[in-house]
Design a protein around this motif. Structure first.
Motif, PDB file in Angstrom:
ATOM      1  N   SER A 140      10.310 -20.539   7.838  1.00  0.00           N
ATOM      2  CA  SER A 140      11.194 -19.622   7.119  1.00  0.00           C
ATOM      3  C   SER A 140      10.495 -18.345   6.680  1.00  0.00           C
ATOM      4  O   SER A 140      10.984 -17.627   5.816  1.00  0.00           O
ATOM      5  CB  SER A 140      11.803 -20.333   5.900  1.00  0.00           C
ATOM      6  N   THR A 141       9.373 -18.040   7.289  1.00  0.00           N
ATOM      7  CA  THR A 141       8.619 -16.828   6.980  1.00  0.00           C
ATOM      8  C   THR A 141       8.849 -15.767   8.050  1.00  0.00           C
ATOM      9  O   THR A 141       9.103 -16.067   9.209  1.00  0.00           O
ATOM     10  CB  THR A 141       7.114 -17.131   6.901  1.00  0.00           C
ATOM     11  N   HIS A 142       8.748 -14.517   7.640  1.00  0.00           N
ATOM     12  CA  HIS A 142       8.865 -13.376   8.542  1.00  0.00           C
ATOM     13  C   HIS A 142       7.469 -12.887   8.902  1.00  0.00           C
ATOM     14  O   HIS A 142       6.554 -12.933   8.080  1.00  0.00           O
ATOM     15  CB  HIS A 142       9.651 -12.255   7.861  1.00  0.00           C
ATOM     16  N   TYR A 143       7.310 -12.424  10.119  1.00  0.00           N
ATOM     17  CA  TYR A 143       5.967 -12.060  10.575  1.00  0.00           C
ATOM     18  C   TYR A 143       5.326 -10.989   9.708  1.00  0.00           C
ATOM     19  O   TYR A 143       4.102 -10.981   9.506  1.00  0.00           O
ATOM     20  CB  TYR A 143       5.988 -11.636  12.047  1.00  0.00           C
ATOM     21  N   GLU A 379      13.332 -13.394  -1.333  1.00  0.00           N
ATOM     22  CA  GLU A 379      11.998 -13.158  -0.765  1.00  0.00           C
ATOM     23  C   GLU A 379      12.056 -12.055   0.286  1.00  0.00           C
ATOM     24  O   GLU A 379      11.198 -11.164   0.314  1.00  0.00           O
ATOM     25  CB  GLU A 379      11.461 -14.467  -0.165  1.00  0.00           C
ATOM     26  N   ARG A 380      13.057 -12.074   1.143  1.00  0.00           N
ATOM     27  CA  ARG A 380      13.189 -11.029   2.174  1.00  0.00           C
ATOM     28  C   ARG A 380      13.472  -9.670   1.531  1.00  0.00           C
ATOM     29  O   ARG A 380      12.923  -8.644   1.951  1.00  0.00           O
ATOM     30  CB  ARG A 380      14.302 -11.430   3.143  1.00  0.00           C
ATOM     31  N   HIS A 381      14.313  -9.675   0.507  1.00  0.00           N
ATOM     32  CA  HIS A 381      14.609  -8.452  -0.243  1.00  0.00           C
ATOM     33  C   HIS A 381      13.343  -7.899  -0.901  1.00  0.00           C
ATOM     34  O   HIS A 381      13.096  -6.687  -0.903  1.00  0.00           O
ATOM     35  CB  HIS A 381      15.675  -8.780  -1.296  1.00  0.00           C
ATOM     36  N   SER A 382      12.523  -8.777  -1.450  1.00  0.00           N
ATOM     37  CA  SER A 382      11.293  -8.354  -2.119  1.00  0.00           C
ATOM     38  C   SER A 382      10.321  -7.718  -1.137  1.00  0.00           C
ATOM     39  O   SER A 382       9.624  -6.747  -1.472  1.00  0.00           O
ATOM     40  CB  SER A 382      10.631  -9.553  -2.814  1.00  0.00           C
ATOM     41  N   ASN A 383      10.253  -8.257   0.074  1.00  0.00           N
ATOM     42  CA  ASN A 383       9.387  -7.652   1.085  1.00  0.00           C
ATOM     43  C   ASN A 383       9.860  -6.247   1.423  1.00  0.00           C
ATOM     44  O   ASN A 383       9.046  -5.329   1.619  1.00  0.00           O
ATOM     45  CB  ASN A 383       9.360  -8.501   2.352  1.00  0.00           C
ATOM     46  N   ASN A 384      11.163  -6.052   1.503  1.00  0.00           N
ATOM     47  CA  ASN A 384      11.720  -4.726   1.762  1.00  0.00           C
ATOM     48  C   ASN A 384      11.228  -3.731   0.709  1.00  0.00           C
ATOM     49  O   ASN A 384      10.754  -2.625   1.021  1.00  0.00           O
ATOM     50  CB  ASN A 384      13.244  -4.843   1.738  1.00  0.00           C
ATOM     51  N   ILE A 385      11.305  -4.145  -0.571  1.00  0.00           N
ATOM     52  CA  ILE A 385      10.869  -3.272  -1.655  1.00  0.00           C
ATOM     53  C   ILE A 385       9.364  -3.018  -1.580  1.00  0.00           C
ATOM     54  O   ILE A 385       8.897  -1.895  -1.810  1.00  0.00           O
ATOM     55  CB  ILE A 385      11.262  -3.888  -3.011  1.00  0.00           C
ATOM     56  N   LEU A 386       8.583  -4.054  -1.238  1.00  0.00           N
ATOM     57  CA  LEU A 386       7.138  -3.898  -1.130  1.00  0.00           C
ATOM     58  C   LEU A 386       6.771  -2.855  -0.084  1.00  0.00           C
ATOM     59  O   LEU A 386       5.936  -1.972  -0.323  1.00  0.00           O
ATOM     60  CB  LEU A 386       6.488  -5.240  -0.796  1.00  0.00           C
ATOM     61  N   GLN A 387       7.381  -2.930   1.097  1.00  0.00           N
ATOM     62  CA  GLN A 387       7.037  -1.993   2.158  1.00  0.00           C
ATOM     63  C   GLN A 387       7.450  -0.571   1.794  1.00  0.00           C
ATOM     64  O   GLN A 387       6.705   0.396   2.058  1.00  0.00           O
ATOM     65  CB  GLN A 387       7.682  -2.423   3.481  1.00  0.00           C
ATOM     66  N   ALA A 410       2.506 -11.642  -5.604  1.00  0.00           N
ATOM     67  CA  ALA A 410       3.676 -12.511  -5.736  1.00  0.00           C
ATOM     68  C   ALA A 410       4.255 -12.859  -4.373  1.00  0.00           C
ATOM     69  O   ALA A 410       4.684 -13.993  -4.130  1.00  0.00           O
ATOM     70  CB  ALA A 410       4.737 -11.828  -6.602  1.00  0.00           C
ATOM     71  N   MET A 411       4.264 -11.896  -3.465  1.00  0.00           N
ATOM     72  CA  MET A 411       4.747 -12.166  -2.109  1.00  0.00           C
ATOM     73  C   MET A 411       3.803 -13.107  -1.376  1.00  0.00           C
ATOM     74  O   MET A 411       4.240 -13.969  -0.601  1.00  0.00           O
ATOM     75  CB  MET A 411       4.883 -10.858  -1.328  1.00  0.00           C
ATOM     76  N   GLY A 412       2.500 -12.970  -1.610  1.00  0.00           N
ATOM     77  CA  GLY A 412       1.538 -13.879  -1.004  1.00  0.00           C
ATOM     78  C   GLY A 412       1.772 -15.309  -1.436  1.00  0.00           C
ATOM     79  O   GLY A 412       1.751 -16.239  -0.621  1.00  0.00           O
ATOM     80  N   VAL A 413       2.023 -15.514  -2.720  1.00  0.00           N
ATOM     81  CA  VAL A 413       2.319 -16.847  -3.239  1.00  0.00           C
ATOM     82  C   VAL A 413       3.636 -17.369  -2.649  1.00  0.00           C
ATOM     83  O   VAL A 413       3.755 -18.552  -2.299  1.00  0.00           O
ATOM     84  CB  VAL A 413       2.371 -16.813  -4.780  1.00  0.00           C
ATOM     85  N   ALA A 414       4.624 -16.483  -2.510  1.00  0.00           N
ATOM     86  CA  ALA A 414       5.953 -16.898  -2.049  1.00  0.00           C
ATOM     87  C   ALA A 414       5.959 -17.384  -0.603  1.00  0.00           C
ATOM     88  O   ALA A 414       6.905 -18.075  -0.192  1.00  0.00           O
ATOM     89  CB  ALA A 414       6.943 -15.746  -2.209  1.00  0.00           C
TER      90      ALA A 414
END
Length: 989
Positions: A140-143, A379-387, A410-414
């Motif tokens: 369930s992780t994105h590359y 989690e996917r939304h958070s990655n969007n904000i991170l990038q 936080a994303m690393g832990v997730a």
């Protein structure tokens, strides 16, 4: 400032600035390996601990050893104890994996202790394996996030331990199935091998019987040998052989070696160990085997383990004078791999993946592909904000990487295999979400600071009004802008291509909307659906959505100015609402036909004159099996396991209502199935896709039945048992119903045994048509009958599946079952033209334009005179098949950039070819490139310095042509091959 400084400074207030420099040594890595005796069976004994970065307790509770009544585990004590044990005997070895824990421990150590640990690393006695922030899930992780979490750990290790700290081996011992893309990414990071502990029970039996437990995994259909990775299945999961566990949690007998005492047991222990080694060797191809001596949160008293292993080594090896061929010694996964490499064996290969995973005939671990669907979306939304935050930080030259670390960490832990997977306790899931929320709060401040520099036209411009994020616009809620006279919507496009995108802003009145040129644009008021209004926890009072089309520049922003309309002319409403009648949605490209009962009947691609007919489309549910888990046939459905009581899914309702709403920007059909399931089918002006926004919950359980909710798309496509799913958002694999490529599969569970991870897309096709469904988060699904695709979107179970989490997956909020909302994007194309559509759409789903809001005191004339309303970092148009994966400012003039070709070979006649572009084009807005250094994917080693082990499979060597280290400083032209990611350290003049 490098991350070596802020890793500790940010959260723990301890600086690493004055640490002792890393000592260079030749004693680490393969140079430190014991390769055993070529004439004996060499047993590589690997002391290790597996430390979940959150599961039954939070990551911090695990670190400190808090709340041990839940689970006795304290990682700080494990590391303390292991280091003391290494200090007592130079022969001992220990490996560590989860850098998210090690970072916490390291930041609390004295310089003396750090020096000692560095020496152990330099001497090869302590080895970091895998080296990610966590041991990430693979289903369930994105590359993008897999790369980020590995890079986070790799950078810490590089900055603190130098070359000797660089991991070379993947160690995915606990995830529940294994992705081909994960192996490919590890290969691109420069890893030499991968070991894991879980494989399907039938696959394991077949491999053990045929001595093919180890292989060369050809993990990419596009990268050739650059994607090959040696891979091994561990013999005992990741625990020790039976009766040889020496942890405080274990009950096995210690080595009692005083022959004067009554319980002297050395002869029996030696015989049992030798027999275990010989039995294990039966399934392996060389005279080297590995024994993993450890398990979950073990080695809190490392002396207990090492004292017994010291004795075991001594007494087992002493039997060699009596004819024993077993040679046992301390080792590491790297040394074991190196010994296999030197064995000169011709290895078998594999090119598919290790999904789905089952541990017995009724135990398919396919439920977690969807478990905690809301957190998967967050989690996917958070990655969007991170990038986006990284990009804005770079282009505004804020140099605030230290602050971005909060969200990065936080994303690393997730990404942990009990985090985004949804297999943690509820309280831990709350903690993961809280960490992301806290990181986003810090990131939103950085976004605001970036716009305060990018928006003003000149130094005389007044300070900008604060920008803020509204993260609940998906339920038509943005409280700060409710009833405001004026506000702006600034939208950042994180892709390197301009996009047209329709946005929905929740409002309570009509507004005039001006685009970045000041022109009023079409903005239509659509009613907020009743399904949205009744979502528990919604506090916004917006009754309408103002829908407008935004034209966004590449890698830049556009601002839209909203001003309330004080005098609304009495005009005939342009938006037409029709309840309970047939609904035909049609634009320039697509026609969608829905009957008066809310049944989707046809989607027609007008440009290509192809159509697909639907016999059913909508929500169904499986009853969760309510077993007691005492035997395979009583396996219950739970957080990990999906097991339906019946293979036939039931419709959530026999009737449905439909409301058809048509405007110029968008046409929608809101279809309500019952009081807990609905969907909104939308077709936007000029759009080439059909959007299905689904809402599920609260799932009722008053009938004492757990329910697994799916959306099913039943079509007339003759798919011939084939369907296609992506791996972590990148390459796509062909699936065949009731079939496994590498063993004779026994069909027991006809539904869950055909479920695969869907990270971004699934499709079926025939000769002329391909219907692709894109997802906005990771979900599970498959094709259970020809022409059909089903995707599980939400789950609520009432039984635990007895796999450790200890509670059913029964999520609630506001005193009732959790409501989840998400999106599917449907694309109908010919197989030849489909790739360009689903590739681009998938990129836009995960790198979505990010909207921020600002309350504006002045009118449009004064605003436009002071502030820039559109801006792009690019002056050149970049090729469509190029994607900017990472842009991270490392220092005032230093950047990390990843660019990728996101098409596969042979997918498209135009875009599946190599592409060349100028890297300088990405940096024109901030400076001129003075130097570039190409790095491995993990960004912790110059690519020119990478030397991977060579393997032979089917008579073919895995070696590839070496990259030239020299690169002209003025040459910034980059060539990308299909599916290639290239990573560069960039310095500006």
């Amino acid at each position: 400032m490098h991350i070596s400084t802020y890793f500790a400074c940010i959260l723990l207030g301890i600086t690493l600035c004055y640490g002792v420099p890393v000592k260079k040594s030749n004693g680490c890595g393969y140079d430190a390996c014991n390769l055993g005796d070529p004439m004996k069976l060499n047993v590589h004994m690997v002391p290790h601990t597996h430390d979940d970065v959150g599961w039954l307790k939070t990551v911090d509770q695990y670190f400190y050893g808090a709340r041990n009544y839940i689970q006795h585990a304290g990682v700080q004590y494990i590391l303390d104890s292991a280091i003391r044990a290494l200090d007592q005997n130079p022969d001992r070895r220990f490996i560590y994996v989860e850098i998210g824990f090690f970072w916490r421990w390291w930041s609390q150590q004295t310089d003396d202790m750090r020096n000692k640990v560095k020496q152990f690393v330099n001497d090869g006695r302590l080895e970091f394996i895998s080296g990610g922030w966590c041991m990430n899930d693979e289903a369930s992780t994105h590359y993008n996030s897999i790369i980020d979490q590995h890079s986070l750990g790799a950078e810490f290790l590089r900055d603190n331990f130098g070359d000797c700290g660089r991991p070379k081996i993947g160690w995915q011992i606990d995830p529940f199935g294994h992705s081909r893309e994960q192996a490919s990414l590890l290969a691109q990071m420069g890893f030499d091998g991968l070991f894991f502990g879980r494989s399907d029970y039938e696959d394991y039996a077949t491999r053990n019987r045929t001595r093919t437990m180890e292989m060369v995994w050809k993990a990419s259909a596009n990268l050739n040998k650059d994607g090959w990775l040696f891979t091994g299945v561990l013999p005992n999961g990741y625990g020790p052989p039976d009766s040889f566990c020496y942890d405080a949690f274990c009950d096995d007998a210690p080595i009692m070696d005083d022959p004067r005492l009554h319980d002297y047991n050395v002869p029996e222990r030696v015989r049992t160990f030798i027999r275990a080694a010989q039995n294990e060797a039966v399934g392996f191809a060389t005279n080297h085997i590995i024994m993993t001596m450890g398990s979950d949160f073990q080695y809190e008293n490392a002396n207990e383990w090492f004292k017994n292993m010291d004795k075991l080594i001594k007494y087992v090896n002493a039997e060699q004078v009596n004819g024993s061929n077993v040679n046992v010694f301390y080792s590491t996964p790297s040394c074991y791999l190196y010994a296999l490499n030197k064995a000169g064996h011709n290895w078998t290969s594999k090119s598919d993946d290790f999904f789905p995973y089952a541990h017995h005939p009724h135990g398919f671990w396919t439920g977690y592909f969807t478990s905690r669907a809301a957190f998967k979306g967050y989690e996917r939304h958070s990655n969007n904000i991170l990038q986006v935050t990284r990009q804005l930080n770079a282009f505004a030259n804020l140099n605030l990487r230290n602050s971005i670390f909060y969200l990065s960490e936080a994303m690393g832990v997730a990404q942990h295999h009990d985090a985004v997977s949804g297999t943690e306790k509820q309280e831990v899931a709350f903690d993961y979400a809280q960490r992301l929320s806290d990181g986003i709060n810090v990131a939103s401040g950085i976004i605001n600071q970036a716009y305060s520099k990018l928006l003003p036209l000149n130094s005389q411009s007044p300070p900008t009004s604060p920008q803020f994020l509204c993260q609940l616009t998906n339920i038509s809620e943005c409280v700060p802008i409710q009833d405001q006279q004026r506000f702006t919507v600034t939208i950042w496009n994180p892709t390197v291509h301009s996009v047209l995108h329709h946005f929905r802003v929740p409002v309570t009145r009509a507004y005039t909307v001006r685009d970045s040129t000041g022109q009023p644009i079409l903005a239509e008021l659509f009613p907020v659906s009743n399904s949205t209004k009744k979502i528990p926890g919604r506090v916004g009072t917006a009754t309408s959505q103002l829908i407008f089309r935004a034209n966004l520049p590449a890698l830049g922003f556009s601002t839209y100015f909203f001003e309330a309309r004080t005098l609304v002319k009495r005009e005939k409403p342009k938006v037409k609402i029709t309840p309970n009648d047939e609904c035909i949605l049609q634009n320039q490209n697509i026609r969608v036909e829905i009957d008066a009962q809310g049944n989707l009947q046809h989607i027609i691609n007008l440009k290509q004159s192809i159509a697909v007919a639907f016999s059913n489309q909508g929500f169904y549910w499986y009853q969760s099996f309510p077993g007691n888990n005492s035997q395979s046939q009583f396996q219950a459905s739970g957080a990990y396991i999906f097991r339906p009581l019946s293979p036939t899914a039931q419709p959530v309702s026999q009737a449905r209502s439909i409301t058809c709403t048509k405007g110029d920007n968008v046409q929608t059909a809101v279809i309500v199935f019952n009081d807990w399931t609905s969907q909104e089918i939308s077709l936007y002006d000029e759009g080439e896709f059909v959007e299905v926004e689904w809402t599920v919950g609260p799932i009722p359980i008053d009938d004492n039945m757990g329910k697994e909710i799916i959306i099913r798309y039943d079509t007339d496509i003759n798919s011939q048992s084939k369907y296609y799913t992506d791996a972590n958002g990148r390459e796509v694999l062909e699936r065949t119903r009731d079939y496994r490529p590498t063993w004779n599969y026994t069909v027991v569970e006809t539904v869950s045994g055909n479920y695969y991870p869907i990270n971004s897309r699934i499709w079926i096709k025939d000769q002329n048509r391909q219907l692709t469904v894109l997802t906005d988060r990771s979900e599970g699904g498959g094709s259970i009958s020809d022409g059909s695709m089903e995707i599980m979107v939400h789950r609520r179970t009432l039984n635990d599946d007895s796999l450790g989490v200890g509670e059913p997956l029964n999520e609630t909020a506001y005193g009732q079952g959790l409501v989840v909302r998400g999106r599917h994007i449907l694309s109908l194309q010919t197989p030849e033209t489909s790739a360009v559509h689903h590739r681009v759409a998938a990129q836009h789903l995960y790198m979505h334009p990010l909207t921020s809001f600002s309350l504006i005191p002045q009118d449009y004339y004064n605003y436009s005179a002071a502030y820039r309303q559109t801006w792009s970092a690019l002056t050149d148009t970049l090729p469509l098949n190029v994607h900017l994966l990472t842009l991270d400012q490392l220092g005032p003039k230093d950047f990390l950039v990843r660019v990728e070709h996101y098409f596969e070979l042979y997918e498209d006649d135009t875009y599946s070819k190599p592409v060349t572009f100028d890297l300088q084009s990405i940096f024109k807005a901030i400076g001129t490139i003075s130097n570039t250094v190409e790095l491995t994917l993990g960004a912790n080693l110059e690519l020119a310095d990478l030397k991977r082990l060579d393997w032979v499979t089917n008579g073919e060597s895995s070696s590839t042509k070496k990259t030239s280290k020299e690169r002209p400083l003025d040459d910034t032209n980059i060539t990308l091959n299909p599916m290639q990611i290239r990573t560069f350290s960039v310095a500006l003049a």
